[in-house]
Design a protein around this motif. Sequence first.
Motif, PDB file in Angstrom:
ATOM      1  N   MET A 193      -6.429   2.683   8.828  1.00  0.00           N
ATOM      2  CA  MET A 193      -6.782   2.325   7.446  1.00  0.00           C
ATOM      3  C   MET A 193      -5.591   1.717   6.707  1.00  0.00           C
ATOM      4  SD  MET A 193      -9.490   2.426   5.540  1.00  0.00           S
ATOM      5  CE  MET A 193      -9.953   2.235   3.835  1.00  0.00           C
ATOM      6  N   THR A 194      -4.403   2.317   6.937  1.00  0.00           N
ATOM      7  CA  THR A 194      -3.205   1.793   6.271  1.00  0.00           C
ATOM      8  C   THR A 194      -2.971   0.342   6.674  1.00  0.00           C
ATOM      9  OG1 THR A 194      -2.286   3.982   6.557  1.00  0.00           O
ATOM     10  CG2 THR A 194      -0.789   2.279   5.792  1.00  0.00           C
ATOM     11  N   ASN A 195      -2.989   0.105   7.999  1.00  0.00           N
ATOM     12  CA  ASN A 195      -2.752  -1.256   8.458  1.00  0.00           C
ATOM     13  C   ASN A 195      -3.844  -2.203   7.982  1.00  0.00           C
ATOM     14  OD1 ASN A 195      -0.366  -0.717   9.742  1.00  0.00           O
ATOM     15  ND2 ASN A 195      -1.363  -0.159  11.679  1.00  0.00           N
TER      16      ASN A 195
ATOM     17  N   VAL B  32      -5.641  -2.063   5.095  1.00  0.00           N
ATOM     18  CA  VAL B  32      -5.510  -2.504   3.693  1.00  0.00           C
ATOM     19  C   VAL B  32      -4.225  -3.295   3.465  1.00  0.00           C
ATOM     20  CG1 VAL B  32      -6.937  -0.655   2.733  1.00  0.00           C
ATOM     21  CG2 VAL B  32      -4.457  -0.389   2.768  1.00  0.00           C
ATOM     22  N   LEU B  33      -3.180  -2.990   4.232  1.00  0.00           N
ATOM     23  CA  LEU B  33      -1.909  -3.676   3.976  1.00  0.00           C
ATOM     24  C   LEU B  33      -1.817  -5.040   4.642  1.00  0.00           C
ATOM     25  CD1 LEU B  33       0.752  -0.816   4.140  1.00  0.00           C
ATOM     26  CD2 LEU B  33      -0.193  -1.921   2.115  1.00  0.00           C
ATOM     27  N   PHE B  34      -2.457  -5.197   5.813  1.00  0.00           N
ATOM     28  CA  PHE B  34      -2.248  -6.446   6.550  1.00  0.00           C
ATOM     29  C   PHE B  34      -3.533  -7.238   6.809  1.00  0.00           C
ATOM     30  CE2 PHE B  34       1.055  -3.386   7.898  1.00  0.00           C
ATOM     31  CZ  PHE B  34       2.124  -4.006   7.276  1.00  0.00           C
TER      32      PHE B  34
ATOM     33  N   LEU C 257      -6.644  -6.812   5.160  1.00  0.00           N
ATOM     34  CA  LEU C 257      -7.387  -7.101   3.929  1.00  0.00           C
ATOM     35  C   LEU C 257      -6.891  -8.368   3.213  1.00  0.00           C
ATOM     36  CD1 LEU C 257      -9.720  -6.037   2.205  1.00  0.00           C
ATOM     37  CD2 LEU C 257      -8.093  -4.618   0.963  1.00  0.00           C
ATOM     38  N   PRO C 258      -5.568  -8.557   3.066  1.00  0.00           N
ATOM     39  CA  PRO C 258      -5.145  -9.813   2.420  1.00  0.00           C
ATOM     40  C   PRO C 258      -5.580 -11.040   3.209  1.00  0.00           C
ATOM     41  CG  PRO C 258      -3.241  -8.605   3.296  1.00  0.00           C
ATOM     42  CD  PRO C 258      -4.424  -7.677   3.335  1.00  0.00           C
TER      43      PRO C 258
ATOM     44  N   VAL D  25      -9.215 -11.677   2.471  1.00  0.00           N
ATOM     45  CA  VAL D  25      -9.419 -12.302   1.153  1.00  0.00           C
ATOM     46  C   VAL D  25      -9.090 -13.796   1.228  1.00  0.00           C
ATOM     47  CG1 VAL D  25      -8.713 -12.314  -1.263  1.00  0.00           C
ATOM     48  CG2 VAL D  25      -8.998 -10.138  -0.090  1.00  0.00           C
ATOM     49  N   LEU D  26      -8.014 -14.115   1.936  1.00  0.00           N
ATOM     50  CA  LEU D  26      -7.673 -15.538   2.098  1.00  0.00           C
ATOM     51  C   LEU D  26      -8.762 -16.272   2.870  1.00  0.00           C
ATOM     52  CD1 LEU D  26      -3.837 -15.443   2.882  1.00  0.00           C
ATOM     53  CD2 LEU D  26      -4.969 -16.093   0.753  1.00  0.00           C
TER      54      LEU D  26
ATOM     55  N   LEU E 236     -11.857 -15.528   2.909  1.00  0.00           N
ATOM     56  CA  LEU E 236     -12.977 -15.663   1.974  1.00  0.00           C
ATOM     57  C   LEU E 236     -12.755 -16.877   1.063  1.00  0.00           C
ATOM     58  CD1 LEU E 236     -15.550 -14.046   1.125  1.00  0.00           C
ATOM     59  CD2 LEU E 236     -14.127 -12.920  -0.591  1.00  0.00           C
ATOM     60  N   ALA E 237     -11.515 -17.045   0.622  1.00  0.00           N
ATOM     61  CA  ALA E 237     -11.197 -18.178  -0.252  1.00  0.00           C
ATOM     62  C   ALA E 237     -11.415 -19.498   0.488  1.00  0.00           C
ATOM     63  CB  ALA E 237      -9.755 -18.082  -0.748  1.00  0.00           C
ATOM     64  N   ILE E 238     -10.972 -19.541   1.748  1.00  0.00           N
ATOM     65  CA  ILE E 238     -11.130 -20.782   2.519  1.00  0.00           C
ATOM     66  C   ILE E 238     -12.614 -21.047   2.762  1.00  0.00           C
ATOM     67  CG2 ILE E 238     -10.661 -21.877   4.751  1.00  0.00           C
ATOM     68  CD1 ILE E 238      -7.964 -20.264   4.707  1.00  0.00           C
TER      69      ILE E 238
ATOM     70  N   VAL F 117      -3.116  -1.007  -3.340  1.00  0.00           N
ATOM     71  CA  VAL F 117      -3.820  -2.227  -2.908  1.00  0.00           C
ATOM     72  C   VAL F 117      -5.133  -2.400  -3.675  1.00  0.00           C
ATOM     73  CG1 VAL F 117      -5.209  -3.105  -0.992  1.00  0.00           C
ATOM     74  CG2 VAL F 117      -2.823  -2.480  -0.623  1.00  0.00           C
TER      75      VAL F 117
ATOM     76  N   LEU G  70     -11.571 -15.374  -7.589  1.00  0.00           N
ATOM     77  CA  LEU G  70     -12.029 -16.394  -6.638  1.00  0.00           C
ATOM     78  C   LEU G  70     -13.472 -16.785  -6.968  1.00  0.00           C
ATOM     79  CD1 LEU G  70     -11.869 -18.028  -3.987  1.00  0.00           C
ATOM     80  CD2 LEU G  70     -12.547 -15.959  -2.774  1.00  0.00           C
TER      81      LEU G  70
ATOM     82  N   LEU H 147       0.640   6.837   2.729  1.00  0.00           N
ATOM     83  CA  LEU H 147       0.138   5.836   3.673  1.00  0.00           C
ATOM     84  C   LEU H 147      -1.380   5.845   3.751  1.00  0.00           C
ATOM     85  CD1 LEU H 147       2.729   6.154   6.572  1.00  0.00           C
ATOM     86  CD2 LEU H 147       2.559   4.366   4.844  1.00  0.00           C
TER      87      LEU H 147
ATOM     88  N   PRO I 112      -4.684   5.032   1.999  1.00  0.00           N
ATOM     89  CA  PRO I 112      -5.183   4.309   0.819  1.00  0.00           C
ATOM     90  C   PRO I 112      -6.313   5.037   0.095  1.00  0.00           C
ATOM     91  CG  PRO I 112      -5.730   3.142   2.849  1.00  0.00           C
ATOM     92  CD  PRO I 112      -4.873   4.285   3.243  1.00  0.00           C
TER      93      PRO I 112
ATOM     94  N   LEU J 272      -8.725 -22.060  -4.413  1.00  0.00           N
ATOM     95  CA  LEU J 272      -7.951 -21.777  -3.207  1.00  0.00           C
ATOM     96  C   LEU J 272      -6.503 -21.437  -3.567  1.00  0.00           C
ATOM     97  CD1 LEU J 272      -8.660 -21.840  -0.231  1.00  0.00           C
ATOM     98  CD2 LEU J 272      -7.978 -24.243  -0.161  1.00  0.00           C
TER      99      LEU J 272
ATOM    100  N   VAL K 125      -2.994 -13.313  -3.838  1.00  0.00           N
ATOM    101  CA  VAL K 125      -2.797 -12.483  -2.644  1.00  0.00           C
ATOM    102  C   VAL K 125      -1.307 -12.284  -2.377  1.00  0.00           C
ATOM    103  CG1 VAL K 125      -3.024 -12.462  -0.117  1.00  0.00           C
ATOM    104  CG2 VAL K 125      -5.008 -12.968  -1.541  1.00  0.00           C
TER     105      VAL K 125
ATOM    106  N   TRP L 179      -0.008  -8.435  -2.975  1.00  0.00           N
ATOM    107  CA  TRP L 179       0.438  -7.621  -1.849  1.00  0.00           C
ATOM    108  C   TRP L 179       1.971  -7.538  -1.815  1.00  0.00           C
ATOM    109  CZ3 TRP L 179      -4.650  -8.830  -1.686  1.00  0.00           C
ATOM    110  CH2 TRP L 179      -5.512  -7.878  -1.134  1.00  0.00           C
TER     111      TRP L 179
ATOM    112  N   TYR M 125       3.954  -4.083  -1.377  1.00  0.00           N
ATOM    113  CA  TYR M 125       4.993  -3.861  -0.362  1.00  0.00           C
ATOM    114  C   TYR M 125       6.303  -3.440  -1.026  1.00  0.00           C
ATOM    115  CZ  TYR M 125       1.993  -6.620   2.846  1.00  0.00           C
ATOM    116  OH  TYR M 125       0.954  -7.108   3.612  1.00  0.00           O
TER     117      TYR M 125
END
Lengths: 31, 510
Positions: free
Chosen positions: A1-3, A5-7, A9-10, A13-14, A16-18, B84, B95, B232, B234, B276, B283, B287, B291
């Motif tokens: 879950m940590t990985n 949401v941190l890596f 999920l962004p 989202v990108l 989704l934007a594309i 997050v 968006l 850690l 979420p 875009l 993002v 993020w 971090y």
Amino acid sequence: MTNFVLFILPLLVLALAIAGYVLTKPREVQK
Amino acid sequence: MSETAVVVDVNWPIVAGFVGYLVILVVIAAYAGYARAGSMTDYFLGGRAMRYVVVALSSVTSARSGWLVLGVTGMAFVNGAAAVWAVVGYTVMELFLFLFVAPRIRRITGRMGDLTLPDFFVSRLRGGNVLRGIVVTVIVLFMIAYVASNFQAGGTAFAGTFNIDPEWGLLITAAIVVLYTMVGGYVAVALSDALQGLFMLFGLVVLPTVVVASLGWGPMFDTLQALNPALLDPLAVGAGMVIAWIGIGLGSPGQPHVVVRYMSVDDPKNLRPAALLATFWNVLMGWGAVYLGMAGRAIYETEDALPGQDPEALFPFMAGEYLPAIVAGILVAAVFAAIMSTADSQLLVGASGIVRDIYQRIIAGGRDIPSRSAVWISRGVVLAMSLAAIGLLYVPGAADAVFWLVLFAWGGLGAAFGPPLLFTVFWRGTTAAGAGAGVVTGALVTIVWYYTLSDYLFEGLPGFAASALAVWLVSLATARSRPADVEEQMRVMRGQDGPVTDSPEETASR
């Protein structure tokens, strides 16, 4: 879950934007 | 002046960064005042001719700047990975707004010659002065409070860094914002916000990269795990907080200073690349802030290690610790600029409501004001509104009211204007009475909920839901007052009404 949401999920989202950018490309408008 | 004495006790890179930023602001304001301040459309919307890059960056920075840089890094320091959720909601919402809502608003406001959010509601719903009065009152009240609190925040930050009295900090911050906003209007505000977006991206990408690289992901996670495994996880903050943080995104469609960004773009088609770009920016910054907060927690472990034991001091503190002095100086200047770029946008939107809606439409009954005088009147109102905002801070009861309003500002504006805006854009059945009911219900439910049930659920969510319900039910009850030309309006919004979208008078005057 940590990985997720941190890596992942962004990136999702990108992606989704594309996808939104590509799918909203204007078509020829019927007058 | 005592500034030389001040400079002596402060490290010069911060002063250099700050002065450099001010010089750029002055150049931008002078350019904007020279290039585009010939009419009210120029002064409040950049002549509806803004490039999509400026629209995208200025919309993301004026929506959150100071909150993201200082607040989200602090949330991630305290709560770890769960922070997050605070960035994902508004990123996805914005968006959606850029892709599906903004083009419709841009097309119809251009066609109608609308300059403000009340203009949009009134012309799309064929409402009268009651609807306009309700919308503009809520906008002006919240914006004056927002501006006052941002001047105050700028003053405090200024005082802390330059080691001067906070009252002088406040006055200097206000003077800078008022000067360039008065001279350059929307173009100065939007360009300076876009520049601020570059600073923020730099700060929220470079600083986390440097810090995380010095730690390594593995050791950073190990340290956080040893400190408290919940950092850690979420979901450790509980479902209520997760929902509340995602729900921050519901505030986005109701921010008048963000919605005017959509109205100012040169061509509705350019809102696609803007979507875009804005999402990439959101993002990377969002993020990056998370971090940075987590890395800060792994390094300092407790709040006691931070200046003032304040998690919100993490960003400037780590900039000083991890970056070369000159770069840190620029980033500290960026924090001031963040606060200023939000204050200027709110100031201008409040002033547009006073000049356009209260003065021109309600008091003067829609009479035309010559372009040149309109711009000068607007400048006077910007000045008067700033003086009012500063004045409120010196009146004890009024100052309390300012901070009281700011508590609800994001969620309250979101609940008041979000549902009426979305219904007005997408549902042909929306009526003026329905929209007015939504604005009042959204604002009231948010405030009442805050005092009664906010321990259980963030007040913005029930406020938003109640507002949506009010728009829907009251519109159904007043269905007979639907605008007669609603079908044509829907066609204009969908872009099915030919390529020329702006009102002929305005296009001719460009």
